[in-house]
Design a protein around this motif. Structure first.
Motif, short mmCIF file in Angstrom:
data_model
loop_
_atom_site.label_atom_id
_atom_site.label_comp_id
_atom_site.label_asym_id
_atom_site.label_seq_id
_atom_site.Cartn_x
_atom_site.Cartn_y
_atom_site.Cartn_z
N LEU A 91 0.85 -1.19 0.00
CA LEU A 91 0.00 0.00 0.00
C LEU A 91 0.89 1.24 0.00
CD1 LEU A 91 -2.91 1.14 0.44
CD2 LEU A 91 -2.44 1.02 2.88
N ILE A 92 0.56 2.22 -0.85
CA ILE A 92 1.27 3.51 -0.79
C ILE A 92 0.56 4.39 0.23
CG2 ILE A 92 1.84 5.64 -2.04
CD1 ILE A 92 2.01 4.01 -4.62
N ILE A 93 1.33 4.95 1.14
CA ILE A 93 0.77 5.91 2.10
C ILE A 93 1.64 7.16 2.08
CG2 ILE A 93 0.42 6.37 4.58
CD1 ILE A 93 -0.46 3.54 4.97
N GLY A 94 0.98 8.33 2.02
CA GLY A 94 1.71 9.59 2.13
C GLY A 94 2.20 10.16 0.83
N HIS A 95 1.65 9.67 -0.30
CA HIS A 95 2.06 10.27 -1.57
C HIS A 95 1.73 11.76 -1.54
CE1 HIS A 95 2.32 11.21 -5.82
NE2 HIS A 95 3.07 10.12 -5.93
N SER A 96 2.58 12.57 -2.17
CA SER A 96 2.39 14.02 -2.08
C SER A 96 1.06 14.46 -2.69
CB SER A 96 3.55 14.75 -2.75
OG SER A 96 3.53 14.50 -4.13
N GLU A 97 0.55 13.69 -3.66
CA GLU A 97 -0.76 14.07 -4.23
C GLU A 97 -1.86 13.87 -3.20
OE1 GLU A 97 -0.45 11.68 -7.77
OE2 GLU A 97 1.17 12.98 -8.45
N ARG A 98 -1.75 12.84 -2.39
CA ARG A 98 -2.74 12.64 -1.32
C ARG A 98 -2.58 13.73 -0.25
NH1 ARG A 98 -6.81 9.85 -2.80
NH2 ARG A 98 -7.43 10.31 -0.67
N ARG A 99 -1.34 14.07 0.05
CA ARG A 99 -1.12 15.11 1.06
C ARG A 99 -1.67 16.45 0.57
NH1 ARG A 99 3.29 13.91 4.83
NH2 ARG A 99 4.38 11.99 4.29
N GLU A 100 -1.32 16.82 -0.66
CA GLU A 100 -1.65 18.16 -1.16
C GLU A 100 -3.09 18.28 -1.62
OE1 GLU A 100 0.79 19.59 -4.35
OE2 GLU A 100 2.59 19.23 -3.19
N LEU A 101 -3.55 17.30 -2.42
CA LEU A 101 -4.86 17.45 -3.06
C LEU A 101 -5.99 16.94 -2.18
CD1 LEU A 101 -3.80 16.14 -6.60
CD2 LEU A 101 -3.95 18.52 -5.84
N PHE A 102 -5.66 16.06 -1.24
CA PHE A 102 -6.72 15.47 -0.41
C PHE A 102 -6.51 15.78 1.08
CE2 PHE A 102 -6.39 13.13 -4.35
CZ PHE A 102 -7.70 13.13 -4.79
N GLY A 103 -5.59 16.68 1.35
CA GLY A 103 -5.43 17.19 2.72
C GLY A 103 -4.99 16.16 3.74
N GLU A 104 -4.24 15.14 3.33
CA GLU A 104 -3.84 14.12 4.29
C GLU A 104 -2.65 14.62 5.12
OE1 GLU A 104 -3.50 10.24 2.46
OE2 GLU A 104 -5.59 10.31 1.82
N THR A 105 -2.88 14.76 6.39
CA THR A 105 -1.85 15.28 7.30
C THR A 105 -0.98 14.14 7.83
OG1 THR A 105 -3.31 14.94 9.16
CG2 THR A 105 -3.43 17.10 8.08
N ASN A 106 0.11 14.51 8.47
CA ASN A 106 0.98 13.49 9.08
C ASN A 106 0.18 12.63 10.07
OD1 ASN A 106 3.15 14.44 7.63
ND2 ASN A 106 3.95 15.72 9.28
N GLU A 107 -0.78 13.26 10.74
CA GLU A 107 -1.60 12.55 11.73
C GLU A 107 -2.51 11.51 11.05
OE1 GLU A 107 -2.63 11.35 15.24
OE2 GLU A 107 -1.03 12.83 14.94
N VAL A 108 -3.14 11.93 9.95
CA VAL A 108 -4.00 10.99 9.20
C VAL A 108 -3.16 9.83 8.67
CG1 VAL A 108 -5.35 10.74 7.06
CG2 VAL A 108 -5.73 12.72 8.54
N LYS A 145 10.23 15.98 10.08
CA LYS A 145 8.91 16.13 10.71
C LYS A 145 7.93 15.09 10.13
CE LYS A 145 5.72 20.05 11.36
NZ LYS A 145 5.03 19.76 12.56
N GLN A 146 7.99 14.88 8.83
CA GLN A 146 7.09 13.88 8.22
C GLN A 146 7.36 12.50 8.82
OE1 GLN A 146 8.14 14.53 4.05
NE2 GLN A 146 6.15 15.48 3.69
N LEU A 147 8.64 12.16 8.96
CA LEU A 147 8.99 10.84 9.50
C LEU A 147 8.61 10.75 10.98
CD1 LEU A 147 12.56 10.42 7.92
CD2 LEU A 147 10.42 9.45 7.07
N GLU A 148 8.96 11.80 11.72
CA GLU A 148 8.72 11.77 13.17
C GLU A 148 7.22 11.64 13.46
OE1 GLU A 148 10.57 15.41 14.44
OE2 GLU A 148 12.57 14.54 14.11
N GLU A 149 6.41 12.42 12.76
CA GLU A 149 4.99 12.48 13.10
C GLU A 149 4.19 11.29 12.57
OE1 GLU A 149 3.46 16.36 12.16
OE2 GLU A 149 4.78 17.32 13.63
N SER A 150 4.67 10.61 11.56
CA SER A 150 3.89 9.48 11.03
C SER A 150 4.50 8.12 11.35
CB SER A 150 3.72 9.60 9.51
OG SER A 150 3.01 10.76 9.18
N LEU A 151 5.81 8.05 11.35
CA LEU A 151 6.46 6.72 11.41
C LEU A 151 7.05 6.37 12.77
CD1 LEU A 151 8.78 6.16 8.30
CD2 LEU A 151 6.52 5.22 8.73
N PHE A 152 7.46 7.40 13.52
CA PHE A 152 8.33 7.10 14.65
C PHE A 152 7.64 6.44 15.84
CE2 PHE A 152 12.41 9.75 13.87
CZ PHE A 152 12.59 9.07 12.68
N ALA A 153 6.29 6.37 15.81
CA ALA A 153 5.63 5.66 16.91
C ALA A 153 5.51 4.17 16.61
CB ALA A 153 4.25 6.26 17.15
#
Ligand code: PEP
Length: 250
Positions: A91-108, A145-153
């Motif tokens: 599964l692809i997660i965090g593609h920039s098109e999803r982040r930018e066009l669909f508002g997916e935040t590091n939290e989502v 920040k992207q890595l810390e907020e989405s992956l590091f937990a």
């Protein structure tokens, strides 16, 4: 340590049914001595057939997105459990098109990672800076920040199921790839961050792909970086010859 290379094709919202099936067959029927992983990411509606056509071929199938929710009243969404139940592996997660066009935040994205890994899907997690950040020279802070907020937990066990794709946003679909030096520098930085959080052994095992205007004529140079473990390919993955020639350049 030798890491298995990956060449992955993100088809995005492209190709008719017959074009997609033909491309799947072309990639499948191409035989090579490539001992890395090849993954294709077709549109949702082609996934069931893709899994059937690619069974035992060595080519893996992934989805481009999933819901952050487990199941329920979320009209139009597709769950990680559904993808897993039809034999999708990645599964692809965090593609920039999803982040930018669909508002997916590091939290989502963190929520999506949790639900995906639970099912269990393997994840290609994308990170990368937009142009203004690159121009300001703060790309390392941005990607951290992207890595810390989405992956590091994630637990170590979960992190083993994650591949990172470094995709500078200014290079995606623009024809302007990062230079091999820029790519290697960011990949080494990301590996360093992984070592700080998960330890050196995990960092050395983590595959880090480059993505952004990777083409047959620049792939070999981009993949030469010591920390570049292959590529996530957009536009050039839609043509069998280009995709195969990128695989051959690893
Ligand atoms: C992508 O969208 O992941 C990508 C790398 O696209 P492209 O190769 O077309 O720049």
């Amino acid at each position: 340590m030798s890491r298995k290379k990956i060449i992955a094709g993100n088809w995005k919202m492209n190709l008719s049914h017959s074009e997609a099936m033909q491309l799947i067959r072309d990639v499948r029927d191409w035989k090579s001595g490539f001992d890395g992983e090849v993954i294709v990411f077709p549109s949702f509606i082609y996934l069931t057939e893709a899994v059937a056509l690619l069974k035992d071929s060595g080519v893996k199938v992934g989805a481009q997105n999933c819901s952050a929710k487990e199941s329920g009243a979320f009209t139009g969404e597709v769950s990680a459990a559904m993808l897993s139940s039809i034999g999708v592996e990645y599964l692809i997660i965090g593609h920039s098109e999803r982040r930018e066009l669909f508002g997916e935040t590091n939290e989502v994205l963190k929520e999506k990672l949790k639900v995906a890994l639970r099912h269990p899907l393997k994840v290609v997690f994308c990170c990368g800076e937009p142009l203004d950040i690159r121009q300001a020279g703060t790309q390392e802070e941005y990607v951290s920040k992207q890595l810390e907020e989405s992956l590091f937990a994630l637990s170590d066990e979960d992190m083993l199921q994650v591949v990172i794709a470094y995709e500078p946003v200014w290079a995606i679909g623009s024809g302007l790839n990062a230079t091999p030096e820029q790519a290697q520098q960011m990949h080494a930085f990301i590996r360093g961050k992984m070592a700080e959080q998960f330890g050196k052994a995990m960092a050395l095992q983590t595959r880090i792909l480059y993505g952004g205007s990777c083409k047959p004529d620049n792939a070999a140079a981009l993949f030469r970086g010591a920390d570049v473990d292959g590529g996530l390919i957009g536009g050039a993955s839609l043509k069998a010859n280009d995709f195969i020639s990128i695989i051959q350049s690893v």
